[in-house]
Design a protein around this motif. Structure first.
Motif, mmCIF file in Angstrom:
data_model
loop_
_atom_site.group_PDB
_atom_site.id
_atom_site.type_symbol
_atom_site.label_atom_id
_atom_site.label_comp_id
_atom_site.label_asym_id
_atom_site.label_seq_id
_atom_site.Cartn_x
_atom_site.Cartn_y
_atom_site.Cartn_z
ATOM 1 N N THR A 1 49.676 31.046 38.283
ATOM 2 C CA THR A 1 48.812 30.725 39.591
ATOM 3 C C THR A 1 48.058 31.688 39.749
ATOM 4 O OG1 THR A 1 50.040 32.096 41.044
ATOM 5 C CG2 THR A 1 50.801 29.650 40.759
ATOM 6 N N VAL A 2 46.593 31.292 40.372
ATOM 7 C CA VAL A 2 45.719 32.045 40.846
ATOM 8 C C VAL A 2 46.190 33.572 41.372
ATOM 9 C CG1 VAL A 2 43.587 32.709 42.232
ATOM 10 C CG2 VAL A 2 43.885 30.516 40.956
ATOM 11 N N ALA A 3 47.283 33.446 42.397
ATOM 12 C CA ALA A 3 47.783 34.440 43.095
ATOM 13 C C ALA A 3 48.388 35.400 42.147
ATOM 14 C CB ALA A 3 48.612 33.866 44.219
ATOM 15 N N GLN A 4 49.252 34.600 41.263
ATOM 16 C CA GLN A 4 49.842 35.456 40.079
ATOM 17 C C GLN A 4 49.065 36.418 39.307
ATOM 18 O OE1 GLN A 4 52.361 32.382 38.666
ATOM 19 N NE2 GLN A 4 53.983 32.827 39.646
ATOM 20 N N ALA A 5 47.969 35.752 39.035
ATOM 21 C CA ALA A 5 46.849 36.407 37.860
ATOM 22 C C ALA A 5 46.250 37.570 38.638
ATOM 23 C CB ALA A 5 46.043 35.330 37.447
ATOM 24 N N LEU A 6 46.040 37.442 39.936
ATOM 25 C CA LEU A 6 45.196 38.484 40.699
ATOM 26 C C LEU A 6 45.902 39.639 40.976
ATOM 27 C CD1 LEU A 6 43.028 36.340 43.269
ATOM 28 C CD2 LEU A 6 42.041 37.732 41.368
ATOM 29 N N GLU A 7 47.187 39.383 41.240
ATOM 30 C CA GLU A 7 48.337 40.129 41.569
ATOM 31 C C GLU A 7 48.439 41.135 40.269
ATOM 32 O OE1 GLU A 7 52.421 40.867 44.034
ATOM 33 O OE2 GLU A 7 51.948 38.976 42.919
ATOM 34 N N ALA A 8 48.618 40.395 39.114
ATOM 35 C CA ALA A 8 48.885 41.184 37.853
ATOM 36 C C ALA A 8 47.706 42.176 37.503
ATOM 37 C CB ALA A 8 48.944 40.172 36.712
ATOM 38 N N ILE A 9 46.248 41.778 38.097
ATOM 39 C CA ILE A 9 45.450 42.839 37.820
ATOM 40 C C ILE A 9 45.060 43.570 38.803
ATOM 41 C CG2 ILE A 9 44.369 41.355 35.944
ATOM 42 C CD1 ILE A 9 42.121 40.689 37.962
ATOM 43 N N GLY A 10 45.809 43.588 39.937
ATOM 44 C CA GLY A 10 45.707 44.402 41.222
ATOM 45 C C GLY A 10 44.503 44.108 42.036
ATOM 46 N N HIS A 11 44.132 42.973 42.073
ATOM 47 C CA HIS A 11 42.997 42.348 42.934
ATOM 48 C C HIS A 11 43.387 41.248 43.663
ATOM 49 C CE1 HIS A 11 39.301 44.270 41.553
ATOM 50 N NE2 HIS A 11 40.216 45.021 41.311
ATOM 51 N N LEU A 12 44.381 40.949 44.077
ATOM 52 C CA LEU A 12 44.832 39.884 45.274
ATOM 53 C C LEU A 12 44.840 40.872 46.411
ATOM 54 C CD1 LEU A 12 46.010 37.369 46.030
ATOM 55 C CD2 LEU A 12 48.401 38.297 45.927
ATOM 56 N N GLY A 13 43.733 40.765 47.185
ATOM 57 C CA GLY A 13 43.294 41.402 48.188
ATOM 58 C C GLY A 13 43.531 40.858 49.596
ATOM 59 N N THR A 14 43.169 41.363 50.881
ATOM 60 C CA THR A 14 43.442 40.793 51.942
ATOM 61 C C THR A 14 41.998 40.558 52.786
ATOM 62 O OG1 THR A 14 43.232 43.072 52.896
ATOM 63 C CG2 THR A 14 45.422 42.273 52.135
ATOM 64 N N GLY A 15 42.188 39.852 53.770
ATOM 65 C CA GLY A 15 40.823 39.648 54.675
ATOM 66 C C GLY A 15 39.960 38.588 53.918
ATOM 67 N N THR A 16 39.098 38.356 54.549
ATOM 68 C CA THR A 16 37.822 37.228 54.367
ATOM 69 C C THR A 16 36.655 37.752 53.910
ATOM 70 O OG1 THR A 16 37.472 37.032 56.592
ATOM 71 C CG2 THR A 16 39.099 35.537 55.957
ATOM 72 N N GLY A 17 36.415 39.030 53.688
ATOM 73 C CA GLY A 17 35.302 39.662 53.349
ATOM 74 C C GLY A 17 34.294 39.737 54.557
ATOM 75 N N PRO A 18 33.065 40.652 54.420
ATOM 76 C CA PRO A 18 32.043 40.853 55.196
ATOM 77 C C PRO A 18 31.507 39.700 55.810
ATOM 78 C CG PRO A 18 31.292 41.443 53.216
ATOM 79 C CD PRO A 18 32.741 41.179 52.733
ATOM 80 N N THR A 19 31.136 39.704 56.820
ATOM 81 C CA THR A 19 30.287 38.300 57.550
ATOM 82 C C THR A 19 28.745 38.706 56.963
ATOM 83 O OG1 THR A 19 31.503 38.353 59.645
ATOM 84 C CG2 THR A 19 29.498 37.589 59.626
ATOM 85 N N ALA A 20 28.182 37.328 56.550
ATOM 86 C CA ALA A 20 27.088 37.265 55.834
ATOM 87 C C ALA A 20 26.008 36.923 57.014
ATOM 88 C CB ALA A 20 27.239 36.313 54.873
ATOM 89 N N ALA A 21 24.775 37.591 56.646
ATOM 90 C CA ALA A 21 23.429 37.329 57.480
ATOM 91 C C ALA A 21 22.641 36.466 56.486
ATOM 92 C CB ALA A 21 23.083 38.501 58.096
ATOM 93 N N ALA A 22 22.533 36.868 55.262
ATOM 94 C CA ALA A 22 21.664 36.052 54.032
ATOM 95 C C ALA A 22 22.418 36.339 52.819
ATOM 96 C CB ALA A 22 20.472 36.702 54.454
ATOM 97 N N TYR A 23 21.800 35.589 51.734
ATOM 98 C CA TYR A 23 22.416 35.856 50.481
ATOM 99 C C TYR A 23 21.299 35.787 49.611
ATOM 100 C CZ TYR A 23 24.934 35.155 46.218
ATOM 101 O OH TYR A 23 25.608 35.196 45.065
ATOM 102 N N ALA A 24 21.464 36.678 48.390
ATOM 103 C CA ALA A 24 20.383 36.531 47.416
ATOM 104 C C ALA A 24 21.138 36.513 45.883
ATOM 105 C CB ALA A 24 19.378 37.735 47.489
ATOM 106 N N GLU A 25 20.609 36.043 45.025
ATOM 107 C CA GLU A 25 21.212 36.091 43.666
ATOM 108 C C GLU A 25 20.233 35.798 42.584
ATOM 109 O OE1 GLU A 25 24.718 33.744 40.904
ATOM 110 O OE2 GLU A 25 24.582 33.287 43.358
ATOM 111 N N ILE A 26 20.398 36.499 41.448
ATOM 112 C CA ILE A 26 19.393 36.702 40.600
ATOM 113 C C ILE A 26 20.211 36.116 39.269
ATOM 114 C CG2 ILE A 26 19.371 38.940 39.794
ATOM 115 C CD1 ILE A 26 16.377 38.410 39.146
ATOM 116 N N HIS A 27 19.610 35.371 38.501
ATOM 117 C CA HIS A 27 20.511 34.914 37.174
ATOM 118 C C HIS A 27 19.593 34.673 36.104
ATOM 119 C CE1 HIS A 27 23.634 32.302 35.393
ATOM 120 N NE2 HIS A 27 24.413 32.737 36.328
#
Length: 422
Positions: A169-195
């Motif tokens: 599962t996603v949860a198991q895979a994230l836990e295995a690499i130490g990146h199953l975190g907590t919370g919902t992340g910071p509140t966004a005001a805007a977003y930018a992406e370059i690709h």
């Protein structure tokens, strides 16, 4: 010499290129691409690169419940954040630029802004550089998973329960690499992406910056072709119900459907075939696959879908199989906020970078983010339009010009210049 051609000579550009090249060796393949599928050891190593470099540049990092990694700069306590980033995960044999360029560019845009911020003149919004989890969707479906959870389009519990082909599962895979975190992340005001563009319109026209104004309309289907197992040597041809034959006819049907419309206005594909039992002496009884249709013209897309369903009925009869079709994703022509495109155009003009409005044909996390906050999406050229391929490449001049462009855009977003954009 144009502005784009001169950007690699600056100290900022050299720092970016150094860091990007250190990222590019993580998960490197024999063909000089990368394999960093979501929540694998290589992805974990790339995430360690991200958090280590972010700390070096003065960011604080945190991981949310879906494995999205945020590098935070807080100038104004309690204020929302301008998010900027992309993804570090890749396809199984992929190029070094898709997603990863956007994350490295975002880190360096943030570093430059932090260094240029004058005490007492802090921007209105804070800054968060993000590595979105599982944008590619090759190990865990669907794609753009991390941003889908962040924007509320996919419940986190549902995402964490999704399994790969080995049952992890996603949860198991994230836990295995130490990146199953907590919370919902910071509140966004805007977003930018370059690709990178993942197409060749910018290269063909000699343009440095693509101002993404809309995403093509699309329809995606999950398909199962049902047949019946038989011996490949002894079963009479007329008696066979070969699921792989039916799937092969679907592949041809999708290509013929695209060719039925002149001017390359329709793109179609079939991917991720899973054949059962996949034995050399057994006629396959089941094939699972994905069908994908995209167009900038919604009427063309609707007409193509009609042709597709008519063709499926013929294939069922001709191949003596049954075909189950379920639409998994669909969206119409999907525009970005015009105010964001205008802001990006002003930034390109200020930097004297050539620019043009462009569509995105591929999906990006910005497509999710633009539905909740003002968003700017930018492209830099892809050599020969190659992507999802080890030969994927963008010239250093274009890559560095893109970092300059992103820095200017993010600075203006942090000042609140897209507040109220619709």
């Amino acid at each position: 010499m144009s502005t784009a051609e001169s950007t690699t000579t600056t100290a900022d550009a050299q720092a970016f290129l150094r860091d990007f090249r250190s990222l590019s060796v993580i998960g490197e393949t024999p063909g000089h691409g990368v394999d960093r599928q979501a929540a694998t050891a290589a992805d974990a190593q790339a995430r360690a690169w991200f958090t280590s470099l972010a700390a070096q540049y003065g960011f604080r990092t945190e991981v949310d419940r879906t494995g999205n990694v945020f590098a935070l700069l807080e100038w104004t306590p309690g204020a929302p954040y301008v998010l900027v980033g992309s993804h570090l995960d890749s396809q199984p044999t992929a190029g070094k630029y898709d997603g990863a360029y956007g994350v490295a560019a975002a880190l360096h845009a943030g570093r430059r802004l932090a260094e240029s911020t004058v005490p007492g003149e802090e921007p209105k919004y804070n800054l968060a550089v993000v590595d979105w989890f599982n944008e590619e969707g090759c190990r865990f479906a669907p794609s753009m998973m991390g941003s889908s959870v962040y924007t509320g389009k996919l419940p986190v519990e549902e995402a964490l329960a999704i399994q790969d082909k080995q049952g992890t599962t996603v949860a198991q895979a994230l836990e295995a690499i130490g990146h199953l975190g907590t919370g919902t992340g910071p509140t966004a005001a805007a977003y930018a992406e370059i690709h990178i563009e993942q197409g060749r319109s910018l290269e063909d026209t000699g343009i440095t910056i693509g101002l993404v104004h809309s995403c093509w309309a699309a329809a995606k289907y999950s398909v199962t072709v049902h047949g019946e197992q038989a011996h490949t040597g002894s079963a009479v041809i007329a008696d066979r119900k070969d699921a792989l034959l039916g799937a092969s006819m679907l592949v041809v049907l999708l290509r013929e459907t695209a060719q039925a419309f002149s001017g390359a206005v329709l793109h179609t594909s079939v991917g991720q075939l899973d054949v059962y039992p996949n034995s050399p002496v057994v006629v396959p009884s089941r094939v699972d696959l994905v069908m994908d249709l995209r167009s900038a013209d919604e009427e063309v897309l609707a007409a193509a879908q009609k042709l597709l369903h008519e063709g499926i009925t013929r294939i069922e009869s001709d191949a003596n199989v049954t075909i189950d079709v379920q639409q998994s994703h669909a969206w119409g022509l999907n525009p970005y906020q015009p105010a964001g495109v205008d802001l990006a155009r002003e930034c390109a003009d200020k930097l004297e970078l050539s620019h043009a409005p462009v569509f995105t044909l591929a999906g990006h996390d910005s497509i999710n983010m633009k539905d909740i906050v003002p968003t700017v999406m930018l492209f830099v050229p892809s050599v020969d339009g190659i992507s999802h391929n080890e030969r994927e490449f963008t010239h250093d001049d274009d890559a560095c010009a893109g970092v300059d462009m992103l820095t200017e855009v993010v600075a203006r977003l942090c000042r609140g210049e897209l507040d109220g954009a619709k």
